[in-house]
Design a protein around this motif. Structure first.
Motif, PDB file in Angstrom:
ATOM      1  N   GLU A  38       1.277  -0.991  -0.048  1.00 16.03           N
ATOM      2  CA  GLU A  38       0.110   0.195  -0.168  1.00 16.03           C
ATOM      3  C   GLU A  38       0.825   1.195   0.629  1.00 16.03           C
ATOM      4  O   GLU A  38       0.895   2.732  -1.050  1.00 16.03           O
ATOM      5  CB  GLU A  38      -0.681   0.022   1.851  1.00 16.03           C
ATOM      6  CG  GLU A  38      -2.300  -1.214   0.974  1.00 16.03           C
ATOM      7  CD  GLU A  38      -3.187  -0.770   2.735  1.00 16.03           C
ATOM      8  OE1 GLU A  38      -2.871   0.284   3.032  1.00 16.03           O
ATOM      9  OE2 GLU A  38      -3.744  -1.927   2.894  1.00 16.03           O
ATOM     10  N   ASN A  39       1.849   1.484   0.866  1.00 22.44           N
ATOM     11  CA  ASN A  39       3.217   2.011   0.761  1.00 22.44           C
ATOM     12  C   ASN A  39       3.340   2.766  -0.324  1.00 22.44           C
ATOM     13  O   ASN A  39       3.681   3.646  -0.504  1.00 22.44           O
ATOM     14  CB  ASN A  39       3.686   2.215   2.220  1.00 22.44           C
ATOM     15  CG  ASN A  39       2.690   2.496   2.786  1.00 22.44           C
ATOM     16  OD1 ASN A  39       2.339   3.049   3.860  1.00 22.44           O
ATOM     17  ND2 ASN A  39       3.639   1.700   4.834  1.00 22.44           N
ATOM     18  N   ILE A  96       2.464   1.981  -3.767  1.00 24.38           N
ATOM     19  CA  ILE A  96       1.628   1.963  -3.960  1.00 24.38           C
ATOM     20  C   ILE A  96       1.160   3.237  -4.111  1.00 24.38           C
ATOM     21  O   ILE A  96       1.186   4.574  -4.985  1.00 24.38           O
ATOM     22  CB  ILE A  96      -0.060   1.660  -4.171  1.00 24.38           C
ATOM     23  CG1 ILE A  96       0.286   0.398  -4.291  1.00 24.38           C
ATOM     24  CG2 ILE A  96      -0.724   1.938  -5.066  1.00 24.38           C
ATOM     25  CD1 ILE A  96      -0.802  -0.866  -4.334  1.00 24.38           C
ATOM     26  N   ALA A  97       1.248   4.630  -2.986  1.00 20.73           N
ATOM     27  CA  ALA A  97       0.881   5.864  -2.012  1.00 20.73           C
ATOM     28  C   ALA A  97       2.015   6.226  -3.201  1.00 20.73           C
ATOM     29  O   ALA A  97       1.804   7.399  -3.614  1.00 20.73           O
ATOM     30  CB  ALA A  97       0.960   5.762  -1.426  1.00 20.73           C
ATOM     31  N   LEU A 134       2.280  11.775  -9.366  1.00 23.41           N
ATOM     32  CA  LEU A 134       1.777  13.704  -9.917  1.00 23.41           C
ATOM     33  C   LEU A 134       2.247  14.766  -9.699  1.00 23.41           C
ATOM     34  O   LEU A 134       2.873  15.480 -10.511  1.00 23.41           O
ATOM     35  CB  LEU A 134      -0.107  12.792  -8.311  1.00 23.41           C
ATOM     36  CG  LEU A 134      -1.026  12.579  -9.354  1.00 23.41           C
ATOM     37  CD1 LEU A 134      -1.988  12.826  -8.032  1.00 23.41           C
ATOM     38  CD2 LEU A 134      -1.096  12.853 -10.155  1.00 23.41           C
ATOM     39  N   ALA A 158       4.612  14.912 -12.574  1.00 22.04           N
ATOM     40  CA  ALA A 158       4.037  15.526 -13.924  1.00 22.04           C
ATOM     41  C   ALA A 158       3.422  16.314 -13.811  1.00 22.04           C
ATOM     42  O   ALA A 158       3.863  17.396 -14.442  1.00 22.04           O
ATOM     43  CB  ALA A 158       2.545  14.897 -14.178  1.00 22.04           C
ATOM     44  N   LEU A 159       3.298  17.285 -12.552  1.00 20.27           N
ATOM     45  CA  LEU A 159       3.023  18.518 -12.720  1.00 20.27           C
ATOM     46  C   LEU A 159       3.998  19.099 -12.573  1.00 20.27           C
ATOM     47  O   LEU A 159       3.914  20.670 -12.695  1.00 20.27           O
ATOM     48  CB  LEU A 159       1.930  18.895 -10.640  1.00 20.27           C
ATOM     49  CG  LEU A 159       0.351  18.993 -11.288  1.00 20.27           C
ATOM     50  CD1 LEU A 159       0.644  19.297  -9.219  1.00 20.27           C
ATOM     51  CD2 LEU A 159       0.464  19.815 -11.743  1.00 20.27           C
ATOM     52  N   PHE A 191       4.596  19.663 -16.379  1.00 16.97           N
ATOM     53  CA  PHE A 191       4.081  21.082 -16.684  1.00 16.97           C
ATOM     54  C   PHE A 191       4.389  22.652 -16.061  1.00 16.97           C
ATOM     55  O   PHE A 191       4.129  23.934 -16.873  1.00 16.97           O
ATOM     56  CB  PHE A 191       2.450  20.824 -15.341  1.00 16.97           C
ATOM     57  CG  PHE A 191       1.480  20.352 -17.130  1.00 16.97           C
ATOM     58  CD1 PHE A 191       0.781  19.906 -17.749  1.00 16.97           C
ATOM     59  CD2 PHE A 191       1.180  18.396 -16.132  1.00 16.97           C
ATOM     60  CE1 PHE A 191      -0.017  19.799 -18.567  1.00 16.97           C
ATOM     61  CE2 PHE A 191      -0.055  17.408 -17.525  1.00 16.97           C
ATOM     62  CZ  PHE A 191      -0.077  18.545 -18.501  1.00 16.97           C
ATOM     63  N   ALA A 192       4.555  22.478 -15.057  1.00 15.63           N
ATOM     64  CA  ALA A 192       4.925  23.642 -14.423  1.00 15.63           C
ATOM     65  C   ALA A 192       5.851  24.439 -14.861  1.00 15.63           C
ATOM     66  O   ALA A 192       6.329  26.062 -15.617  1.00 15.63           O
ATOM     67  CB  ALA A 192       5.058  23.865 -12.636  1.00 15.63           C
ATOM     68  N   GLU A 225       5.186  25.730 -18.362  1.00 14.26           N
ATOM     69  CA  GLU A 225       4.003  26.826 -18.735  1.00 14.26           C
ATOM     70  C   GLU A 225       5.263  27.868 -17.443  1.00 14.26           C
ATOM     71  O   GLU A 225       5.140  29.104 -18.524  1.00 14.26           O
ATOM     72  CB  GLU A 225       3.146  26.760 -16.714  1.00 14.26           C
ATOM     73  CG  GLU A 225       2.289  27.841 -16.519  1.00 14.26           C
ATOM     74  CD  GLU A 225       1.468  28.685 -17.656  1.00 14.26           C
ATOM     75  OE1 GLU A 225       1.478  28.289 -18.671  1.00 14.26           O
ATOM     76  OE2 GLU A 225       1.466  30.162 -17.323  1.00 14.26           O
ATOM     77  N   ARG A 251       6.961  29.475 -21.104  1.00 15.05           N
ATOM     78  CA  ARG A 251       5.909  29.530 -21.889  1.00 15.05           C
ATOM     79  C   ARG A 251       5.288  31.243 -21.591  1.00 15.05           C
ATOM     80  O   ARG A 251       5.116  31.943 -22.257  1.00 15.05           O
ATOM     81  CB  ARG A 251       4.307  29.163 -22.325  1.00 15.05           C
ATOM     82  CG  ARG A 251       3.727  29.267 -23.249  1.00 15.05           C
ATOM     83  CD  ARG A 251       2.099  28.635 -23.186  1.00 15.05           C
ATOM     84  NE  ARG A 251       1.875  29.237 -22.056  1.00 15.05           N
ATOM     85  CZ  ARG A 251       1.458  30.754 -21.589  1.00 15.05           C
ATOM     86  NH1 ARG A 251       1.238  31.541 -22.880  1.00 15.05           N
ATOM     87  NH2 ARG A 251       1.251  31.480 -20.436  1.00 15.05           N
TER      88      ARG A 251
END
Lengths: 144, 208
Positions: A11-12, A14-15, A22, A25-26, A29-30, A33, A36
């Motif tokens: 579980e740990n 996976i988390a 995430l 990916a952020l 994106f940042a 951005e 740009r």
């Protein structure tokens, strides 16, 4: 007992993997951005008209060292919005903090006055945004 | 009301009053209404599609942080994309784009996604409900924004790209500027809710 511990570890894992993916990916994106919006701001200042020399990144914001007919200064692009209008301004300040040029580079209202100074008066909070921009420009001048 | 009728999906805004505060604060023009409504609809649709998978694959204690993390990721990605598409509309929507992460519609979708059964009593998938609700939210946000701008300012701002979106001037003067303010927005919403309920009542009477 061992099975329960294994389940908890899974579980740990996976988390951790999900949060890591995430965050990656952020961050990607940042990064996109950031580059740009820097390109957009540089283009907005070039149309003011002033030639952009260098980008100065500060914790409080981003400024550009610009050169025009009246010498070199610091350009900042900022936005302001009220109930009936939103606008993006490009401002060029002298190293002393004096406002040299102000121009509207984008807006979302036909009721906005064409003059940038009048538009600044018609949008609530625009003057404080200009003061913040001035602070960024002066900080950039000090940092150089 | 007709909500208990088989196959009926109520408008989340006009019937459930879901997410009305950010809706009124953000939807001050047609463009902002469409962009805000689209963001809320996209977040709700993705969360609605993913929540059964999260429920099946993740243990109880990880579900809430995983869905909230995904929700924040969706809202920020939409915000970045909007800034690239139209910086002026993004400036107008300001804080309300990151707040999509905890929008009322997304939370209601997540609450429904946590139900054990993926199908309703009448056999229809809950995903269809989510899709219809998302579409109704988008349409309502566009209507609220459009009426407020048209009656409040006499203009219609279209959600076109670039630094300045296209604006149609319908009247040379702002007919009823109060409507653009949050108070005016809530007054308009009150009339829309009353109209929606009157239509529902009339249709129920007709069907009886």
């Amino acid at each position: 007992m061992i099975e329960a511990t294994r389940d908890k570890m899974r579980e740990n894992l996976i988390a951790g993997a999900a949060v890591g993916l995430l965050a990656l990916a952020l961050a990607f994106f940042a990064l996109l951005e950031g580059s740009r919006s820097a390109a957009f701001e540089a283009a907005a200042l070039r149309s003011s008209p002033a030639s952009v020399v260098t980008e100065v990144n500060l914790p409080s914001g981003r400024a550009f060292k610009v050169a025009d007919a009246s010498g070199s200064g610091y350009g900042v692009v900022f936005s302001a919005a009220s109930e009936d209008a939103s606008a993006i301004f490009a401002a060029v300040f002298a190293p002393s903090g004096e406002l040299r040029k102000l121009k509207i580079v984008g807006s979302c209202s036909s009721r906005l006055p064409e003059s940038a100074n009048e538009a600044l008066d018609s949008i609530a909070g625009a003057h404080s945004a200009l003061e913040q921009a001035k602070g960024i420009a002066m900080a950039a001048a000090e940092a150089e | 009301m007709n909500e208990n009728q088989e196959g009926f999906i109520p408008n989340p805004v006009l019937s459930g009053l879901v997410g009305i505060c950010p809706l009124i604060a953000a939807s001050k023009s047609l463009a902002e209404g469409i962009v805000y409504g689209l963001g809320t609809a996209v977040c709700a649709l993705v969360l609605g599609a993913v929540s059964p998978v999260i429920r099946a694959k993740l243990p109880d204690r990880l579900r809430a942080p995983a869905t909230l993390g995904l929700s924040a990721f969706l809202a920020l990605s939409y915000g970045f994309a909007l800034k690239a598409y139209s910086p002026a509309i993004a400036a107008g929507l300001w804080l309300y784009i990151p707040l999509l992460a905890v929008s009322g519609l997304s939370l209601s979708v997540l609450r429904r996604g946590s139900a054990k059964n993926r199908f309703r009593a009448d056999g229809r998938s809950r995903q269809i409900d989510v899709a219809v609700e998302a579409l109704l939210f988008l349409v309502t946000a566009a209507i609220v924004g459009g009426i407020r701008e048209l009656v409040g300012l006499g203009t219609l701002c279209l959600p076109t790209g670039g630094s300045s979106p296209a604006v149609l001037t319908i009247a040379d003067f702002p007919p009823l500027k109060t409507l653009v303010s949050p108070a005016g927005g809530f007054i308009l919403l009150g009339f829309l809710v009353a109209g929606y309920r009157a239509i529902l009542k009339a249709s129920r009477r007709r069907s009886q």
